[in-house]
Scaffold this active site. Structure first.
Site, PDB file in Angstrom:
ATOM      1  N   GLY A  93      39.316  39.993  40.228  1.00 50.53           N
ATOM      2  CA  GLY A  93      38.395  39.212  41.042  1.00 50.53           C
ATOM      3  C   GLY A  93      39.145  38.353  42.031  1.00 50.53           C
ATOM      4  O   GLY A  93      40.008  38.827  42.756  1.00 50.53           O
ATOM      5  N   ASP A  94      38.837  37.073  42.019  1.00 47.27           N
ATOM      6  CA  ASP A  94      39.458  36.143  42.967  1.00 47.27           C
ATOM      7  C   ASP A  94      40.457  35.203  42.288  1.00 47.27           C
ATOM      8  O   ASP A  94      40.715  34.114  42.773  1.00 47.27           O
ATOM      9  CB  ASP A  94      38.374  35.345  43.686  1.00 47.27           C
ATOM     10  CG  ASP A  94      37.541  34.497  42.729  1.00 47.27           C
ATOM     11  OD1 ASP A  94      37.668  34.662  41.504  1.00 47.27           O
ATOM     12  OD2 ASP A  94      36.762  33.663  43.226  1.00 47.27           O
ATOM     13  N   GLU A  95      41.010  35.643  41.172  1.00 51.46           N
ATOM     14  CA  GLU A  95      41.961  34.809  40.433  1.00 51.46           C
ATOM     15  C   GLU A  95      43.374  35.359  40.553  1.00 51.46           C
ATOM     16  O   GLU A  95      43.589  36.569  40.525  1.00 51.46           O
ATOM     17  CB  GLU A  95      41.569  34.746  38.954  1.00 51.46           C
ATOM     18  CG  GLU A  95      40.229  34.102  38.716  1.00 51.46           C
ATOM     19  CD  GLU A  95      39.854  34.103  37.246  1.00 51.46           C
ATOM     20  OE1 GLU A  95      40.672  34.515  36.404  1.00 51.46           O
ATOM     21  OE2 GLU A  95      38.727  33.691  36.955  1.00 51.46           O
TER      22      GLU A  95
END
Length: 178
Positions: A93-95
């Protein structure tokens, strides 16, 4: 051919297919190795947990292709802010996660974190008419002691990251792991 196939398979297993950054499993192996190799050394090992602020809105508004483009651009920007010896990973994801080895001072870590915040805040051109901006919340854990554990570093970095989110996002906080 067999050696090339094995190397290719290993690379695919250790790297995120979209960004080319290390995968979660690969960075954990690397981090454990670094922790174990530093049991009796004085240099600090630093863990940065990164979460992109408002990435979901970009993905939802402009679609997954645009979101993928943003993630690739962000990965490039992360890499431009650290040394080639440091480890940069996408967790999904966005991590993300960055591991800085052999850090001499907290000020150096703050400098890297500021560079990342500034780099991620720069506009990203999606098309001739669409420009997006996002931020990043960074939790930093550092420990000089001989009893560093992965769990302590993760917990401290996670606490620091959520403190940044509580204070309005797009910044960083540092905690010394116990």
């Amino acid at each position: 051919d067999r050696v090339e196939t094995e190397a290719s398979t290993r690379h695919e297993a250790d790297h995120d297919s979209l960004t080319g950054l290390f995968s979660r499993q690969a960075v954990e192996r690397q981090l454990i190795k670094l922790i174990n190799s530093r049991r009796d050394k004085e240099n600090t090992l630093v863990l940065l947990l990164l979460d992109l602020d408002h990435f979901k809105a970009i993905n939802d508004t402009y679609g997954h292709d645009a979101g993928d483009y943003v993630l690739v651009e962000v990965a490039t920007r992360f890499g431009s802010c650290v040394r080639t010896s440091d480890i940069v990973a996408r967790l999904g994801g966005d991590e993300g996660r960055i591991v800085l080895g052999d850090c001499a001072s907290p000020e150096y870590v703050r400098h890297i974190a500021r560079d990342i915040v500034v780099a991620i805040s720069e506009p990203i051109q999606l098309s001739s008419t669409v420009v997006v901006q996002l931020g990043v919340s960074i939790g930093i854990a550092t420990k000089d002691g001989l009893k560093q554990t992965l769990e302590e570093l993760y917990k401290a970095a996670d606490q620091a990251m959520y403190e940044v989110k509580r204070q309005g996002r797009n910044g960083f906080a540092m905690i010394l792991a116990d």
